[in-house]
Design an enzyme around this catalytic site. Structure first.
Site, PDB file in Angstrom:
ATOM      1  N   TYR A  30     -15.350  18.884 -42.129  1.00 56.87           N
ATOM      2  CA  TYR A  30     -15.023  20.290 -41.868  1.00 56.87           C
ATOM      3  C   TYR A  30     -13.534  20.540 -41.996  1.00 56.87           C
ATOM      4  CZ  TYR A  30     -13.074  19.268 -37.221  1.00 56.87           C
ATOM      5  OH  TYR A  30     -12.287  18.822 -36.195  1.00 56.87           O
ATOM      6  N   ARG A  49      -7.774  18.537 -48.463  1.00 55.90           N
ATOM      7  CA  ARG A  49      -8.195  17.584 -47.434  1.00 55.90           C
ATOM      8  C   ARG A  49      -9.713  17.619 -47.255  1.00 55.90           C
ATOM      9  NH1 ARG A  49      -5.521  18.010 -41.549  1.00 55.90           N
ATOM     10  NH2 ARG A  49      -6.871  19.844 -41.449  1.00 55.90           N
ATOM     11  N   ARG A  97     -35.657  12.466 -41.843  1.00 55.33           N
ATOM     12  CA  ARG A  97     -34.633  11.680 -41.165  1.00 55.33           C
ATOM     13  C   ARG A  97     -34.701  10.194 -41.501  1.00 55.33           C
ATOM     14  NH1 ARG A  97     -33.419   8.614 -36.869  1.00 55.33           N
ATOM     15  NH2 ARG A  97     -31.402   8.994 -35.846  1.00 55.33           N
ATOM     16  N   HIS A  99     -31.375   6.983 -42.104  1.00 58.99           N
ATOM     17  CA  HIS A  99     -29.907   6.897 -42.096  1.00 58.99           C
ATOM     18  C   HIS A  99     -29.288   6.946 -43.494  1.00 58.99           C
ATOM     19  CE1 HIS A  99     -30.724   5.871 -37.990  1.00 58.99           C
ATOM     20  NE2 HIS A  99     -29.439   5.706 -37.711  1.00 58.99           N
ATOM     21  N   LYS A 143     -11.878  14.094 -41.668  1.00 62.01           N
ATOM     22  CA  LYS A 143     -12.156  15.174 -40.711  1.00 62.01           C
ATOM     23  C   LYS A 143     -13.675  15.326 -40.597  1.00 62.01           C
ATOM     24  CE  LYS A 143     -10.029  19.595 -39.412  1.00 62.01           C
ATOM     25  NZ  LYS A 143      -9.663  19.309 -38.035  1.00 62.01           N
ATOM     26  N   GLU A 175      -2.809  10.071 -31.445  1.00 58.70           N
ATOM     27  CA  GLU A 175      -2.703  11.527 -31.612  1.00 58.70           C
ATOM     28  C   GLU A 175      -3.378  12.197 -30.431  1.00 58.70           C
ATOM     29  OE1 GLU A 175      -4.897  13.006 -35.041  1.00 58.70           O
ATOM     30  OE2 GLU A 175      -6.424  11.459 -34.802  1.00 58.70           O
ATOM     31  N   LEU A 199      -5.685  11.847 -37.897  1.00 55.95           N
ATOM     32  CA  LEU A 199      -5.897  12.870 -38.914  1.00 55.95           C
ATOM     33  C   LEU A 199      -4.533  13.220 -39.511  1.00 55.95           C
ATOM     34  CD1 LEU A 199      -8.091  14.745 -40.160  1.00 55.95           C
ATOM     35  CD2 LEU A 199      -7.027  16.540 -38.805  1.00 55.95           C
TER      36      LEU A 199
HETATM   37  C1  LIG Z   1      -7.807  14.770 -34.269  1.00 51.58           C
HETATM   38  C2  LIG Z   1      -6.908  15.818 -34.840  1.00 51.58           C
HETATM   39  N1  LIG Z   1      -5.627  15.517 -35.083  1.00 51.58           N
HETATM   40  C3  LIG Z   1      -4.775  16.424 -35.581  1.00 51.58           C
HETATM   41  C4  LIG Z   1      -5.189  17.722 -35.860  1.00 51.58           C
HETATM   42  C5  LIG Z   1      -4.200  18.714 -36.414  1.00 51.58           C
HETATM   43  O1  LIG Z   1      -4.398  18.883 -37.801  1.00 51.58           O
HETATM   44  P1  LIG Z   1      -3.965  20.218 -38.542  1.00 51.58           P
HETATM   45  O2  LIG Z   1      -2.508  20.393 -38.286  1.00 51.58           O
HETATM   46  O3  LIG Z   1      -4.261  19.950 -39.979  1.00 51.58           O
HETATM   47  O4  LIG Z   1      -4.782  21.316 -37.944  1.00 51.58           O
HETATM   48  C6  LIG Z   1      -6.523  18.074 -35.649  1.00 51.58           C
HETATM   49  C7  LIG Z   1      -6.966  19.430 -35.974  1.00 51.58           C
HETATM   50  O5  LIG Z   1      -8.054  19.823 -35.707  1.00 51.58           O
HETATM   51  C8  LIG Z   1      -7.407  17.099 -35.128  1.00 51.58           C
HETATM   52  O6  LIG Z   1      -8.699  17.384 -34.896  1.00 51.58           O
END
Ligand SMILES: Cc1ncc(COP(=O)(O)O)c(C=O)c1O
Length: 275
Positions: A30, A49, A97, A99, A143, A175, A199
């Protein structure tokens, strides 16, 4: 109104099958894109991305990005979104369903808009965070729709009246549950390197570019939780929170306990970008 596959339909008309793989496995990826004054911010980076995340989980988008972009603009036009977020996801599709990837399923893209104001109060006053063990998988650069690790972390923060959970893996600050984390020490900005443990935040990138323009030195190097508590300033970045100071972690004040000067300079520079 929402984008459902390649059509814009009323939300009530959208049907998700119980065997949609996003529903059963979290099998999809997403994006969340911010819209300012009716314009999507850094749309290309988000779509790139999105495509990369899909590719990394071996999911082929059902149609080209150019077509998706057209649909998103049409969606924003039809919903009249001025200030808010654009949510976009793709599921591997619907199939009995099992996997392993189904042979026949067509991936399903959906997108919708959510009007929302910028979090100015949080940005002005700063927020509090808690730390928690980073129990997520080892491909946090994707993501993915699988967000249980983030959901549990964010709930721990909410249970303690805080807005974010800072994730710690083997003593290292990776993070936030839905943000990237920065600290400032002796005028230098630090954030975790863009590897498989975080991310690759688009706002993180923009912030590093702003730091370069403002001649603030920046290091994309891992730092531990002791450095977090010893920092002069701490802030988080994301599409929806932009650049937001963190003034307390686990009940301990960071720096002076109010948003610091480096954070403020970066926030002001970000504000110029979006206005
Ligand atoms: C785990 C995580 N880290 C960092 C971010 C920040 O990313 P962005 O600046 O691209 O929104 C997000 C955004 O949803 C996230 O879910």
């Amino acid at each position: 109104m929402l984008l459902y596959d390649n059509r814009i339909i009323e939300r009530e008309q959208a049907r998700i099958d119980v065997e949609d793989r996003a529903y059963q496995f979290g099998d999809g990826v997403y994006e969340v894109i911010r819209v300012y004054g009716g314009q999507p911010f850094h749309l290309k980076e988000h779509l790139d991305r999105f495509q990369r995340s899909a590719r990394e989980v071996r999911l082929s988008l059902p149609y080209p990005l150019e077509q998706l972009e057209e649909h998103l603009f049409e969606l924003m036009r039809r919903t009249g979104l001025q200030e808010g977020n654009l949510y976009l996801q793709v599921s591997r599709g619907t199939a009995p369903r099992t996997h392993a990837f189904p042979a026949q399923a067509r991936p399903l893209i959906i997108a919708y808009t959510q009007p929302s104001a910028r979090p100015l109060k949080e940005q002005n006053q700063g927020i509090c965070a808690v730390t928690t063990e980073d129990i997520r998988w080892l491909r946090c650069d994707i993501k993915s729709l699988n967000l249980l690790g983030a959901v549990l972390a964010k709930q721990k923060a909410a249970d303690q009246g805080c807005q974010e959970a800072i994730l710690i893996r083997d003593g290292i600050v990776t993070e936030g549950s839905s943000t990237n984390i920065f600290i400032v020490k002796d005028g230098t900005v630090w954030t975790h390197p863009a590897d498989h443990l975080i991310l690759h935040g688009i706002t993180r990138d923009i912030t590093l570019q702003l730091a370069a323009v403002l001649q603030i030195s920046a290091r994309t190097e891992a730092f531990d939780s002791a450095a977090l508590f010893d920092a002069d300033e701490c802030f988080m970045t994301s599409t929806t929170m932009e650049i937001c100071p963190i003034i307390k972690v686990d009940g301990q004040t960071i720096g002076t306990g109010s948003p610091g000067p480096v954070t403020r300079r970066l926030q002001e520079a970000f504000q110029k970008l979006i206005s």
